[in-house]
Design an enzyme around this catalytic site. Structure first.
Site, PDB file in Angstrom:
ATOM      1  N   SER A  77       3.673  -2.389  10.226  1.00 13.27           N
ATOM      2  CA  SER A  77       5.128  -2.433  10.419  1.00 13.27           C
ATOM      3  C   SER A  77       5.764  -3.769  10.035  1.00 13.27           C
ATOM      4  CB  SER A  77       5.487  -2.043  11.864  1.00 13.27           C
ATOM      5  OG  SER A  77       5.123  -0.694  12.111  1.00 13.27           O
ATOM      6  N   GLU A  80      -5.094  -5.134  10.774  1.00 19.67           N
ATOM      7  CA  GLU A  80      -4.060  -4.122  10.958  1.00 19.67           C
ATOM      8  C   GLU A  80      -4.294  -3.378  12.270  1.00 19.67           C
ATOM      9  OE1 GLU A  80      -2.219  -2.887   6.997  1.00 19.67           O
ATOM     10  OE2 GLU A  80      -3.991  -1.655   7.232  1.00 19.67           O
ATOM     11  N   GLY A 113       2.851   2.025  10.717  1.00 24.93           N
ATOM     12  CA  GLY A 113       3.834   3.096  10.554  1.00 24.93           C
ATOM     13  C   GLY A 113       4.610   3.435  11.812  1.00 24.93           C
ATOM     14  N   GLY A 118       2.875  -1.252   4.201  1.00 24.64           N
ATOM     15  CA  GLY A 118       2.884   0.174   3.878  1.00 24.64           C
ATOM     16  C   GLY A 118       4.291   0.634   3.528  1.00 24.64           C
ATOM     17  N   GLY A 119       4.957   1.264   4.495  1.00 18.43           N
ATOM     18  CA  GLY A 119       6.262   1.900   4.255  1.00 18.43           C
ATOM     19  C   GLY A 119       7.274   1.011   3.552  1.00 18.43           C
ATOM     20  N   GLU A 123      -6.617   4.665   7.999  1.00 17.78           N
ATOM     21  CA  GLU A 123      -6.409   6.084   7.672  1.00 17.78           C
ATOM     22  C   GLU A 123      -7.638   6.670   6.992  1.00 17.78           C
ATOM     23  OE1 GLU A 123      -2.676   5.506   5.647  1.00 17.78           O
ATOM     24  OE2 GLU A 123      -1.727   4.994   7.570  1.00 17.78           O
ATOM     25  N   ASN A 157       0.868  -1.181   0.000  1.00 17.87           N
ATOM     26  CA  ASN A 157       0.000   0.000   0.000  1.00 17.87           C
ATOM     27  C   ASN A 157       0.906   1.233   0.000  1.00 17.87           C
ATOM     28  OD1 ASN A 157      -1.780   2.072   0.547  1.00 17.87           O
ATOM     29  ND2 ASN A 157      -2.205   1.445   2.666  1.00 17.87           N
ATOM     30  N   TRP A 158       0.978   1.887  -1.163  1.00 15.07           N
ATOM     31  CA  TRP A 158       1.880   3.048  -1.283  1.00 15.07           C
ATOM     32  C   TRP A 158       1.301   4.300  -0.625  1.00 15.07           C
ATOM     33  CZ3 TRP A 158       4.461   3.214  -6.847  1.00 15.07           C
ATOM     34  CH2 TRP A 158       5.354   2.145  -6.951  1.00 15.07           C
ATOM     35  N   LYS A 159       0.037   4.233  -0.225  1.00 18.22           N
ATOM     36  CA  LYS A 159      -0.638   5.413   0.372  1.00 18.22           C
ATOM     37  C   LYS A 159      -0.448   6.624  -0.565  1.00 18.22           C
ATOM     38  CE  LYS A 159       0.347   3.389   4.829  1.00 18.22           C
ATOM     39  NZ  LYS A 159       0.282   3.546   6.259  1.00 18.22           N
ATOM     40  N   HIS A 213      -9.359   1.106   5.167  1.00 17.62           N
ATOM     41  CA  HIS A 213      -8.059   1.302   5.829  1.00 17.62           C
ATOM     42  C   HIS A 213      -8.250   2.277   6.994  1.00 17.62           C
ATOM     43  CE1 HIS A 213      -3.933   2.519   6.569  1.00 17.62           C
ATOM     44  NE2 HIS A 213      -3.564   1.419   5.936  1.00 17.62           N
TER      45      HIS A 213
HETATM   46  C1  PEP Z   1      -0.644   0.073   6.153  1.00 20.68           C
HETATM   47  O1  PEP Z   1      -0.824   1.268   6.170  1.00 20.68           O
HETATM   48  O2  PEP Z   1      -1.480  -0.671   5.623  1.00 20.68           O
HETATM   49  C2  PEP Z   1       0.556  -0.455   6.783  1.00 20.68           C
HETATM   50  C3  PEP Z   1       0.564  -1.708   7.127  1.00 20.68           C
HETATM   51  O3  PEP Z   1       1.584   0.426   6.980  1.00 20.68           O
HETATM   52  P1  PEP Z   1       3.050   0.090   7.559  1.00 20.68           P
HETATM   53  O4  PEP Z   1       3.502  -1.194   6.927  1.00 20.68           O
HETATM   54  O5  PEP Z   1       3.902   1.258   7.124  1.00 20.68           O
HETATM   55  O6  PEP Z   1       2.915  -0.024   9.029  1.00 20.68           O
END
Ligand code: PEP
Length: 255
Positions: free
Chosen positions: A217, A172, A178, A238-239, A104, A15-17, A102
């Protein structure tokens, strides 16, 4: 068609957000080009870029093993909803899936479970896989409410049209997204087992085959431990999905 747990093919989705201009497609190209060399145990791999890159990434990935997903969709197929995109539009752009609910989106846009459910149903209507996100806040975890929250979100966010083919659940924990924090392995295993039980009791055989991803994470350093847990059928990343080298290291945890 029914599937048993042993037949579930894992999925690692990035997920590049709200990250990535056209130049970032170099990273996705690196991922795409590395996939053919992965062995039989390789998972399905998907990148969900910002909406501006969905069509370009889908065109660049056509014929490859790299799938493309959107990060959100509107519940309606079309209409007066300035700035929104529909599941049909994502499908038309070459996506095969869309993330809905999600945390966010739930936090920034006030998306309630019933909205998430309508978006997941829209994904199904358009022929997309809905990746439905659920997870508790830090406060809810500290109050020992995690299983209540997750079961409530499953009940209210998943439409009756969910099958093993059109739906993926992403657990999640919000406090892990993050932050570099992750739950202990035993906690992830316990919560995923509860999610599986919930899916089986509502959807019967289909509930056995719905993939349950862990997200929050996930990094090259913890992927192997998290992804080998029972009922963890992949990851939403994500990241660490922004750089091909990190994302591929997570994908290779299945090697
Ligand atoms: C996400 O936003 O779906 C996520 C899992 O982010 P991260 O891996 O950066 O915690």
């Amino acid at each position: 068609m029914t599937e048993t747990l042993s037949e579930i093919r894992p999925l690692v989705a990035g997920n590049w957000k709200m990250n990535g201009l056209s130049a970032a497609l170099g990273e996705s190209a690196e991922v795409r080009d590395a996939l053919p060399a992965l062995g039989k145990s390789a998972p399905d791999v998907m990148i969900c870029p910002p909406a501006t890159l969905v069509a370009q990434l889908a065109a660049a990935s056509k014929g490859s093993a790299l799938a493309v997903g959107g990060q959100d969709c509107h519940a309606a197929a079309s209409g007066a909803h300035t700035g929104d995109i529909s599941a049909e539009m994502l499908k038309d752009a070459g996506a095969t899936a869309v993330i809905v609910g999600h945390s966010e989106r739930r936090a920034d846009h006030g998306e309630l479970d019933r909205i998430v459910k309508a978006k997941a149903a829209a994904a199904h209507r358009a022929g997309l896989t809905a990746i439905v996100c659920i997870g508790e806040t830090k406060g809810e975890r500290l109050a020992d409410l995690t299983l209540n929250v997750v079961n409530r979100q499953l009940a209210a966010s998943l439409p009756d049209t969910a099958t093993a083919h059109n739906t993926v659940v992403a657990y999640e924990p919000i406090w892990a997204i993050g932050t570099g924090l992750t739950p202990e392995a035993k906690d992830v295993a316990e919560i995923h087992a509860a999610i599986r039980k919930n899916l089986e009791s509502r959807f019967g055989p289909a509930g056995k085959g719905i993939r349950i991803l862990y997200g929050g994470s996930v990094k090259p350093t913890n992927a192997r431990e998290l992804l080998s847990l029972p009922n963890v059928n992949g990851a939403l990343v994500g990241g660490a999905s922004l750089k091909a080298v990190d994302f591929l290291a997570i994908i290779r945890a299945y090697g």
